[in-house]
Design a protein around this motif. Structure first.
Motif, PDB file in Angstrom:
ATOM      1  N   GLY A   1       0.798  -1.210   0.000  1.00 22.07           N
ATOM      2  CA  GLY A   1       0.000   0.000   0.000  1.00 22.07           C
ATOM      3  C   GLY A   1       0.831   1.259   0.000  1.00 22.07           C
ATOM      4  N   TRP A   2       0.239   2.312   0.541  1.00 23.44           N
ATOM      5  CA  TRP A   2       0.783   3.662   0.456  1.00 23.44           C
ATOM      6  C   TRP A   2       0.546   4.416   1.755  1.00 23.44           C
ATOM      7  CZ3 TRP A   2       3.072   5.511  -4.044  1.00 23.44           C
ATOM      8  CH2 TRP A   2       3.021   4.637  -5.126  1.00 23.44           C
ATOM      9  N   ALA A   3       1.409   5.377   2.027  1.00 27.03           N
ATOM     10  CA  ALA A   3       1.198   6.352   3.104  1.00 27.03           C
ATOM     11  C   ALA A   3       1.070   7.718   2.438  1.00 27.03           C
ATOM     12  CB  ALA A   3       2.357   6.344   4.086  1.00 27.03           C
ATOM     13  N   TRP A   4       0.198   8.555   2.992  1.00 29.48           N
ATOM     14  CA  TRP A   4      -0.111   9.846   2.386  1.00 29.48           C
ATOM     15  C   TRP A   4      -0.143  10.951   3.418  1.00 29.48           C
ATOM     16  CZ3 TRP A   4      -0.469   9.336  -2.785  1.00 29.48           C
ATOM     17  CH2 TRP A   4      -0.854   8.094  -3.309  1.00 29.48           C
ATOM     18  N   LEU A   5       0.368  12.100   3.051  1.00 34.18           N
ATOM     19  CA  LEU A   5       0.121  13.353   3.746  1.00 34.18           C
ATOM     20  C   LEU A   5      -0.798  14.121   2.822  1.00 34.18           C
ATOM     21  CD1 LEU A   5       0.662  15.641   5.848  1.00 34.18           C
ATOM     22  CD2 LEU A   5       2.602  16.316   4.387  1.00 34.18           C
ATOM     23  N   GLY A   6      -1.947  14.557   3.347  1.00 40.79           N
ATOM     24  CA  GLY A   6      -2.894  15.265   2.492  1.00 40.79           C
ATOM     25  C   GLY A   6      -3.545  16.420   3.208  1.00 40.79           C
ATOM     26  N   GLN A   7      -4.223  17.243   2.419  1.00 44.09           N
ATOM     27  CA  GLN A   7      -4.952  18.387   2.962  1.00 44.09           C
ATOM     28  C   GLN A   7      -6.450  18.130   2.826  1.00 44.09           C
ATOM     29  OE1 GLN A   7      -4.374  23.072   2.893  1.00 44.09           O
ATOM     30  NE2 GLN A   7      -4.770  22.288   0.867  1.00 44.09           N
ATOM     31  N   GLN A   8      -7.154  18.283   3.938  1.00 44.29           N
ATOM     32  CA  GLN A   8      -8.599  18.106   3.939  1.00 44.29           C
ATOM     33  C   GLN A   8      -9.290  19.381   3.457  1.00 44.29           C
ATOM     34  OE1 GLN A   8      -8.680  16.847   8.116  1.00 44.29           O
ATOM     35  NE2 GLN A   8      -9.411  14.850   7.384  1.00 44.29           N
ATOM     36  N   GLU A   9     -10.580  19.267   3.204  1.00 44.08           N
ATOM     37  CA  GLU A   9     -11.354  20.416   2.709  1.00 44.08           C
ATOM     38  C   GLU A   9     -11.254  21.629   3.618  1.00 44.08           C
ATOM     39  OE1 GLU A   9     -15.385  20.100   1.320  1.00 44.08           O
ATOM     40  OE2 GLU A   9     -14.945  18.186   0.336  1.00 44.08           O
ATOM     41  N   ASP A  10     -11.156  21.410   4.930  1.00 43.50           N
ATOM     42  CA  ASP A  10     -11.092  22.533   5.865  1.00 43.50           C
ATOM     43  C   ASP A  10      -9.689  23.129   5.979  1.00 43.50           C
ATOM     44  OD1 ASP A  10      -9.687  20.698   7.406  1.00 43.50           O
ATOM     45  OD2 ASP A  10     -11.125  20.694   9.068  1.00 43.50           O
ATOM     46  N   GLY A  11      -8.731  22.605   5.203  1.00 50.79           N
ATOM     47  CA  GLY A  11      -7.373  23.134   5.201  1.00 50.79           C
ATOM     48  C   GLY A  11      -6.416  22.437   6.144  1.00 50.79           C
ATOM     49  N   THR A  12      -6.943  21.612   7.056  1.00 50.95           N
ATOM     50  CA  THR A  12      -6.056  20.894   7.961  1.00 50.95           C
ATOM     51  C   THR A  12      -5.364  19.757   7.212  1.00 50.95           C
ATOM     52  OG1 THR A  12      -7.810  19.408   8.704  1.00 50.95           O
ATOM     53  CG2 THR A  12      -7.436  21.408  10.018  1.00 50.95           C
ATOM     54  N   LEU A  13      -4.241  19.353   7.748  1.00 45.42           N
ATOM     55  CA  LEU A  13      -3.492  18.254   7.145  1.00 45.42           C
ATOM     56  C   LEU A  13      -3.832  16.954   7.856  1.00 45.42           C
ATOM     57  CD1 LEU A  13       0.027  19.880   6.644  1.00 45.42           C
ATOM     58  CD2 LEU A  13      -1.957  19.902   5.122  1.00 45.42           C
ATOM     59  N   VAL A  14      -3.722  15.873   7.136  1.00 41.87           N
ATOM     60  CA  VAL A  14      -4.035  14.556   7.663  1.00 41.87           C
ATOM     61  C   VAL A  14      -3.031  13.554   7.098  1.00 41.87           C
ATOM     62  CG1 VAL A  14      -5.676  13.991   5.810  1.00 41.87           C
ATOM     63  CG2 VAL A  14      -5.908  12.896   8.030  1.00 41.87           C
ATOM     64  N   ILE A  15      -2.790  12.509   7.863  1.00 42.39           N
ATOM     65  CA  ILE A  15      -1.983  11.390   7.380  1.00 42.39           C
ATOM     66  C   ILE A  15      -2.897  10.192   7.312  1.00 42.39           C
ATOM     67  CG2 ILE A  15      -0.119   9.802   7.964  1.00 42.39           C
ATOM     68  CD1 ILE A  15       1.310  12.319   9.130  1.00 42.39           C
ATOM     69  N   THR A  16      -2.795   9.488   6.189  1.00 41.24           N
ATOM     70  CA  THR A  16      -3.621   8.310   5.997  1.00 41.24           C
ATOM     71  C   THR A  16      -2.813   7.262   5.249  1.00 41.24           C
ATOM     72  OG1 THR A  16      -5.828   7.577   5.300  1.00 41.24           O
ATOM     73  CG2 THR A  16      -4.674   9.104   3.824  1.00 41.24           C
ATOM     74  N   SER A  17      -3.368   6.088   5.166  1.00 37.78           N
ATOM     75  CA  SER A  17      -2.718   4.991   4.463  1.00 37.78           C
ATOM     76  C   SER A  17      -3.781   4.260   3.657  1.00 37.78           C
ATOM     77  CB  SER A  17      -2.077   4.052   5.483  1.00 37.78           C
ATOM     78  OG  SER A  17      -1.502   2.937   4.848  1.00 37.78           O
TER      79      SER A  17
END
Length: 182
Positions: free
Chosen positions: A108-124
């Motif tokens: 799989g993958w690990a991700w750093l992303g930006q949510q709609e509200d502008g906050t950052l999130v880490i997901t996999s």
């Protein structure tokens, strides 16, 4: 990485191109549109879009996330402020990212992303899924991604995934990540 790029990634490209040619539902859509629509597609299209379309998009993104060591300037002031607001510090963001990457069972993958509200999130995500695909992960716009399939690291790191993940930070293309934030 040469085998990774010329064999694995090329296979995803070839397979998604064949699927697009064979299915009118898929024709004329960008790879981002295909990924976003994956869960809503008929089953005969959804699997190839998730696996090969996702594999193509993920790898195209992944190659751009890397640069020669020391060739980029690190997180921009804007990105650093968002990282600090979302995680407390860059080190804490890296710790959470590393944990998501190391904790991904199987491929799989690990991700750093930006949510709609502008906050950052880490997901996999598993396999070739990505945050563009509805219902797959925390909804976000990917800023940084790391491939944790064994084919990404096995020739150099064998079964030492944590070492591969730790060394990824030496080649992160922060200029690309900063651009993704904008």
């Amino acid at each position: 990485m040469n085998i990774h790029h010329t064999k694995h990634h090329q296979t995803y490209v070839g397979n998604i191109n064949k699927a697009v040619e064979a299915n009118d539902i898929l024709k004329g859509k960008s790879i981002e549109e295909l990924c976003a629509a994956a869960s809503a597609l008929p089953p005969e299209c959804a699997t190839v879009v998730r696996n090969s379309g996702g594999g193509h998009w993920n790898h195209t993104f992944f190659w751009q996330c890397m640069a020669a060591p020391g060739s980029t300037n690190g997180p921009s002031a804007e990105l650093k402020a968002k990282i600090d607001a979302s995680f407390g510090s860059i080190d804490e963001m890296k710790n959470k990212f590393n944990a998501a990457a190391a904790g991904r069972f199987g491929s799989g993958w690990a991700w750093l992303g930006q949510q709609e509200d502008g906050t950052l999130v880490i997901t996999s995500t598993a396999n070739q899924d990505n945050p563009l695909m509805a219902g797959i992960a925390e909804p976000c716009v990917p800023l940084l991604g790391l491939d944790v399939w064994e084919h990404a690291y096995y020739l150099k790191y064998q079964n030492r995934r944590p070492e591969y993940i730790a060394n990824f930070w030496n080649v992160v293309n922060w200029d690309y990540v900063n651009g993704n934030l904008k």
